[in-house]
Enzyme design. Structure first.
Site, mmCIF file in Angstrom:
data_model
loop_
_atom_site.group_PDB
_atom_site.id
_atom_site.type_symbol
_atom_site.label_atom_id
_atom_site.label_comp_id
_atom_site.label_asym_id
_atom_site.label_seq_id
_atom_site.Cartn_x
_atom_site.Cartn_y
_atom_site.Cartn_z
ATOM 1 N N CYS A 1 -33.567 108.290 29.513
ATOM 2 C CA CYS A 1 -34.125 108.981 28.496
ATOM 3 C C CYS A 1 -32.811 108.727 27.430
ATOM 4 O O CYS A 1 -33.175 108.493 26.166
ATOM 5 C CB CYS A 1 -34.139 110.625 28.607
ATOM 6 S SG CYS A 1 -34.882 111.513 27.297
ATOM 7 N N CYS A 2 -31.588 108.719 27.943
ATOM 8 C CA CYS A 2 -30.444 108.554 27.239
ATOM 9 C C CYS A 2 -30.475 106.959 26.450
ATOM 10 O O CYS A 2 -30.079 106.805 25.320
ATOM 11 C CB CYS A 2 -29.100 108.744 27.730
ATOM 12 S SG CYS A 2 -28.732 110.340 28.037
ATOM 13 N N CYS B 1 -28.136 116.856 22.682
ATOM 14 C CA CYS B 1 -29.629 117.535 22.685
ATOM 15 C C CYS B 1 -29.858 119.036 23.212
ATOM 16 O O CYS B 1 -29.233 118.878 24.014
ATOM 17 C CB CYS B 1 -30.519 116.289 23.454
ATOM 18 S SG CYS B 1 -30.737 114.606 22.962
ATOM 19 N N CYS C 1 -30.465 119.356 26.894
ATOM 20 C CA CYS C 1 -29.373 119.061 27.916
ATOM 21 C C CYS C 1 -28.111 119.467 27.628
ATOM 22 O O CYS C 1 -27.098 119.000 28.244
ATOM 23 C CB CYS C 1 -29.342 117.520 27.849
ATOM 24 S SG CYS C 1 -30.872 116.701 28.206
ATOM 25 N N CYS D 1 -23.572 109.609 28.327
ATOM 26 C CA CYS D 1 -24.833 109.235 28.050
ATOM 27 C C CYS D 1 -25.298 107.620 28.277
ATOM 28 O O CYS D 1 -26.388 107.201 28.164
ATOM 29 C CB CYS D 1 -25.475 109.673 26.894
ATOM 30 S SG CYS D 1 -24.421 109.120 25.384
HETATM 31 FE FE1 SF4 Z 1 -32.724 112.667 26.579
HETATM 32 FE FE2 SF4 Z 1 -30.988 114.518 27.204
HETATM 33 FE FE3 SF4 Z 1 -30.228 112.175 26.917
HETATM 34 FE FE4 SF4 Z 1 -30.962 113.824 24.900
HETATM 35 S S1 SF4 Z 1 -29.232 114.243 26.133
HETATM 36 S S2 SF4 Z 1 -31.352 111.456 25.141
HETATM 37 S S3 SF4 Z 1 -32.842 114.718 25.743
HETATM 38 S S4 SF4 Z 1 -31.535 112.892 28.419
#
Ligand code: SF4
Length: 247
Positions: free
Chosen positions: A111-112, A192, A195, A220
């Site tokens: 996701c990151c 985010c 998170c 991240c």
């Molecule tokens: Fe995804 Fe969480 Fe990374 Fe944001 S912090 S990009 S929502 S995993």
């Protein structure tokens, strides 16, 4: 400035040098945390037209969007938002669901990658130098950050590398720099919305980031790449998304 002087330069000296040296080829990235706001405040005094961007992952808290407005009003800086590729986000959600990050570290890293790292790489392709708000004492993985280093074919500058959290707060108070509203709610590091959470007094600065992960780095992938098993699994997960997109 000679290369040998860069580690000794003050934050303002380094920024001034970089803005003069690179002009339109320099970009400042910020997520509107305290360090980023100190850098914005300094840069606005040197050159209000400096190029500033932020990664809009699509999962940011409302308070961060309010900070974008605050920066426009206070400094007159137009902050460019950089978004992920919608097809990559759609592919990821179709395969793993919207809240994949809670299930395992490689899925969180995926996701990151899709929401942060890949959009950042695309954005930085047009720049020779990049300014970030890293500090060495934020956590272990940042302990060796240099003020100036080569990274992915461009110069990466961390003018606050040798600052402490207290020095950041002193600058903010002395210059009445706007603060992200979530600090008042007990957050020490802000990313985010799903998170990030508030932390207790005495907890590590980044303890509220991905708080459910007990053994992973609180990173991240933007500043430090994953290693070992997690990296290999991430590569596989990312290839699945990119191949599905090409099909
Ligand atoms: Fe995804 Fe969480 Fe990374 Fe944001 S912090 S990009 S929502 S995993």
């Amino acid at each position: 400035m000679l290369a040998v002087d860069q580690e000794k330069a003050s934050a303002a000296e380094l920024l001034e040098w970089a803005i003069r040296e690179f002009g339109d080829s320099l970009a400042i990235s910020t997520s509107f945390q305290s360090e980023g706001m100190v850098i914005l405040d300094m840069a606005a005094r040197i050159s209000p037209g400096v190029h500033v961007f932020t990664l809009d992952t699509g999962r940011l808290p409302e308070e961060t969007y309010r900070m974008m407005e605050t920066v426009r009003e206070r400094y007159g800086i137009r902050v460019e938002t950089v978004s992920p590729d919608p097809a990559e986000v759609e592919g990821m959600i179709a395969l793993h669901g919207p809240n994949l990050f809670y299930r395992e570290v490689p899925l969180r890293m995926l996701c990151c990658q899709i929401r942060k790292v890949r959009p950042l790489e695309r954005k930085l392709a047009g720049f020779k130098a990049w300014v970030v708000g890293l500090r060495r004492d934020q956590n272990e993985s940042r302990a060796d950050v240099r003020k100036v280093e080569q990274s992915e074919g461009r110069l990466k500058l961390s003018p606050l590398a040798d600052w402490t959290a207290e020095q950041v707060q002193q600058y903010i108070r002395a210059n009445n720099v706007p603060q992200h509203p979530l600090y008042a709610a007990g957050y020490k590091s802000i990313g985010c919305e799903p998170c990030t959470r508030a932390v207790s007094a005495g907890e590590d600065e980044r303890a509220g980031r991905w708080w459910w992960e007990l053994d992973a780095d609180k990173e991240c992938g933007i500043h430090f790449s994953p290693e070992g098993k997690a990296e290999r699994k991430l590569d596989v997960l990312l290839s699945e998304i990119l191949e599905a997109r090409r099909a």
